[in-house]
Design a protein around this motif. Structure first.
Motif, PDB file in Angstrom:
ATOM      1  N   LEU A  10      11.607   3.863  -1.125  1.00  0.00           N
ATOM      2  CA  LEU A  10      11.818   4.500  -2.427  1.00  0.00           C
ATOM      3  C   LEU A  10      12.760   3.673  -3.303  1.00  0.00           C
ATOM      4  CD1 LEU A  10      11.984   8.262  -1.398  1.00  0.00           C
ATOM      5  CD2 LEU A  10      10.102   7.066  -2.546  1.00  0.00           C
ATOM      6  N   ASP A  11      13.644   2.906  -2.696  1.00  0.00           N
ATOM      7  CA  ASP A  11      14.531   2.031  -3.469  1.00  0.00           C
ATOM      8  C   ASP A  11      13.757   0.933  -4.198  1.00  0.00           C
ATOM      9  OD1 ASP A  11      16.797   3.442  -2.706  1.00  0.00           O
ATOM     10  OD2 ASP A  11      17.269   2.078  -1.049  1.00  0.00           O
ATOM     11  N   ASP A  12      12.560   0.595  -3.714  1.00  0.00           N
ATOM     12  CA  ASP A  12      11.730  -0.439  -4.334  1.00  0.00           C
ATOM     13  C   ASP A  12      10.989   0.062  -5.577  1.00  0.00           C
ATOM     14  OD1 ASP A  12      12.181  -2.480  -2.362  1.00  0.00           O
ATOM     15  OD2 ASP A  12      10.719  -1.471  -1.054  1.00  0.00           O
ATOM     16  N   VAL A  13      10.863   1.376  -5.743  1.00  0.00           N
ATOM     17  CA  VAL A  13       9.986   1.940  -6.773  1.00  0.00           C
ATOM     18  C   VAL A  13      10.252   1.388  -8.173  1.00  0.00           C
ATOM     19  CG1 VAL A  13       9.278   4.076  -7.933  1.00  0.00           C
ATOM     20  CG2 VAL A  13       9.342   3.970  -5.434  1.00  0.00           C
ATOM     21  N   PRO A  14      11.485   1.307  -8.653  1.00  0.00           N
ATOM     22  CA  PRO A  14      11.676   0.758 -10.008  1.00  0.00           C
ATOM     23  C   PRO A  14      11.146  -0.675 -10.153  1.00  0.00           C
ATOM     24  CG  PRO A  14      13.639   1.930  -9.311  1.00  0.00           C
ATOM     25  CD  PRO A  14      12.745   1.826  -8.105  1.00  0.00           C
ATOM     26  N   ALA A  15      11.405  -1.519  -9.172  1.00  0.00           N
ATOM     27  CA  ALA A  15      10.911  -2.900  -9.230  1.00  0.00           C
ATOM     28  C   ALA A  15       9.389  -2.939  -9.157  1.00  0.00           C
ATOM     29  CB  ALA A  15      11.526  -3.729  -8.100  1.00  0.00           C
ATOM     30  N   LEU A  16       8.800  -2.062  -8.356  1.00  0.00           N
ATOM     31  CA  LEU A  16       7.344  -2.023  -8.240  1.00  0.00           C
ATOM     32  C   LEU A  16       6.711  -1.533  -9.533  1.00  0.00           C
ATOM     33  CD1 LEU A  16       7.031  -0.605  -4.622  1.00  0.00           C
ATOM     34  CD2 LEU A  16       6.925  -2.985  -5.370  1.00  0.00           C
ATOM     35  N   GLN A  17       7.306  -0.542 -10.164  1.00  0.00           N
ATOM     36  CA  GLN A  17       6.774  -0.055 -11.436  1.00  0.00           C
ATOM     37  C   GLN A  17       6.815  -1.161 -12.481  1.00  0.00           C
ATOM     38  OE1 GLN A  17       9.398   3.353 -11.785  1.00  0.00           O
ATOM     39  NE2 GLN A  17       7.730   4.762 -11.297  1.00  0.00           N
ATOM     40  N   SER A  18       7.880  -1.917 -12.509  1.00  0.00           N
ATOM     41  CA  SER A  18       7.992  -3.033 -13.448  1.00  0.00           C
ATOM     42  C   SER A  18       6.942  -4.104 -13.157  1.00  0.00           C
ATOM     43  CB  SER A  18       9.401  -3.629 -13.362  1.00  0.00           C
ATOM     44  OG  SER A  18       9.511  -4.741 -14.194  1.00  0.00           O
ATOM     45  N   LEU A  19       6.759  -4.432 -11.888  1.00  0.00           N
ATOM     46  CA  LEU A  19       5.759  -5.428 -11.496  1.00  0.00           C
ATOM     47  C   LEU A  19       4.355  -4.978 -11.894  1.00  0.00           C
ATOM     48  CD1 LEU A  19       4.986  -8.034  -9.925  1.00  0.00           C
ATOM     49  CD2 LEU A  19       4.788  -6.575  -7.900  1.00  0.00           C
ATOM     50  N   ILE A  20       4.020  -3.736 -11.633  1.00  0.00           N
ATOM     51  CA  ILE A  20       2.699  -3.203 -11.961  1.00  0.00           C
ATOM     52  C   ILE A  20       2.474  -3.247 -13.472  1.00  0.00           C
ATOM     53  CG2 ILE A  20       1.291  -1.092 -11.983  1.00  0.00           C
ATOM     54  CD1 ILE A  20       2.574  -0.502  -9.176  1.00  0.00           C
ATOM     55  N   ALA A  21       3.480  -2.870 -14.242  1.00  0.00           N
ATOM     56  CA  ALA A  21       3.349  -2.888 -15.709  1.00  0.00           C
ATOM     57  C   ALA A  21       3.153  -4.318 -16.222  1.00  0.00           C
ATOM     58  CB  ALA A  21       4.568  -2.248 -16.352  1.00  0.00           C
ATOM     59  N   ARG A  22       3.945  -5.251 -15.718  1.00  0.00           N
ATOM     60  CA  ARG A  22       3.790  -6.658 -16.142  1.00  0.00           C
ATOM     61  C   ARG A  22       2.409  -7.176 -15.766  1.00  0.00           C
ATOM     62  NH1 ARG A  22       8.633  -7.299 -13.489  1.00  0.00           N
ATOM     63  NH2 ARG A  22       7.715  -8.845 -12.095  1.00  0.00           N
ATOM     64  N   SER A  23       1.951  -6.835 -14.589  1.00  0.00           N
ATOM     65  CA  SER A  23       0.639  -7.275 -14.125  1.00  0.00           C
ATOM     66  C   SER A  23      -0.474  -6.699 -14.998  1.00  0.00           C
ATOM     67  CB  SER A  23       0.440  -6.852 -12.668  1.00  0.00           C
ATOM     68  OG  SER A  23      -0.845  -7.192 -12.229  1.00  0.00           O
ATOM     69  N   ALA A  24      -0.426  -5.410 -15.240  1.00  0.00           N
ATOM     70  CA  ALA A  24      -1.464  -4.766 -16.051  1.00  0.00           C
ATOM     71  C   ALA A  24      -1.498  -5.342 -17.462  1.00  0.00           C
ATOM     72  CB  ALA A  24      -1.237  -3.259 -16.100  1.00  0.00           C
ATOM     73  N   ARG A  25      -0.333  -5.533 -18.047  1.00  0.00           N
ATOM     74  CA  ARG A  25      -0.277  -6.073 -19.419  1.00  0.00           C
ATOM     75  C   ARG A  25      -0.729  -7.523 -19.468  1.00  0.00           C
ATOM     76  NH1 ARG A  25       5.117  -2.976 -19.704  1.00  0.00           N
ATOM     77  NH2 ARG A  25       4.459  -1.042 -20.729  1.00  0.00           N
ATOM     78  N   GLY A  26      -0.445  -8.276 -18.429  1.00  0.00           N
ATOM     79  CA  GLY A  26      -0.818  -9.693 -18.422  1.00  0.00           C
ATOM     80  C   GLY A  26      -2.249  -9.966 -18.026  1.00  0.00           C
ATOM     81  N   LEU A  27      -2.779  -9.166 -17.118  1.00  0.00           N
ATOM     82  CA  LEU A  27      -4.114  -9.453 -16.579  1.00  0.00           C
ATOM     83  C   LEU A  27      -5.240  -8.679 -17.249  1.00  0.00           C
ATOM     84  CD1 LEU A  27      -3.193  -9.532 -12.781  1.00  0.00           C
ATOM     85  CD2 LEU A  27      -3.562 -11.477 -14.309  1.00  0.00           C
TER      86      LEU A  27
END
Length: 71
Positions: A10-27
């Motif tokens: 659960l501590d990873d969730v903020p970083a994962l949400q950021s990664l997913i958003a960057r990925s979706a916006r970029g790809l």
């Protein structure tokens, strides 16, 4: 390049949400309009915390940085 996998926490969730958003916006820019991508980020894309709690959501790391995720 050396990628390691581990169970997400659960501590990873903020970083994962950021990664997913960057990925979706970029790809997704070639296939979807920005409003469609943003709409997907509010619903379809994201971290399934139930999978994190079930320990079936994983993080891929390279040199300590999260570079991928899924479950």
């Amino acid at each position: 390049m050396s990628i390691t996998l581990r169970r997400a926490t659960l501590d990873d969730v903020p970083a994962l949400q950021s990664l997913i958003a960057r990925s979706a916006r970029g790809l997704s820019t070639a296939e979807y309009r920005p409003a469609q991508v943003e709409g997907a980020l509010r619903g379809a894309f994201g971290v399934d915390t139930q999978l994190v709690n079930d320990q079936t959501y994983f993080v891929a790391e390279e040199k300590g940085a999260i570079v991928g995720c899924g479950g």
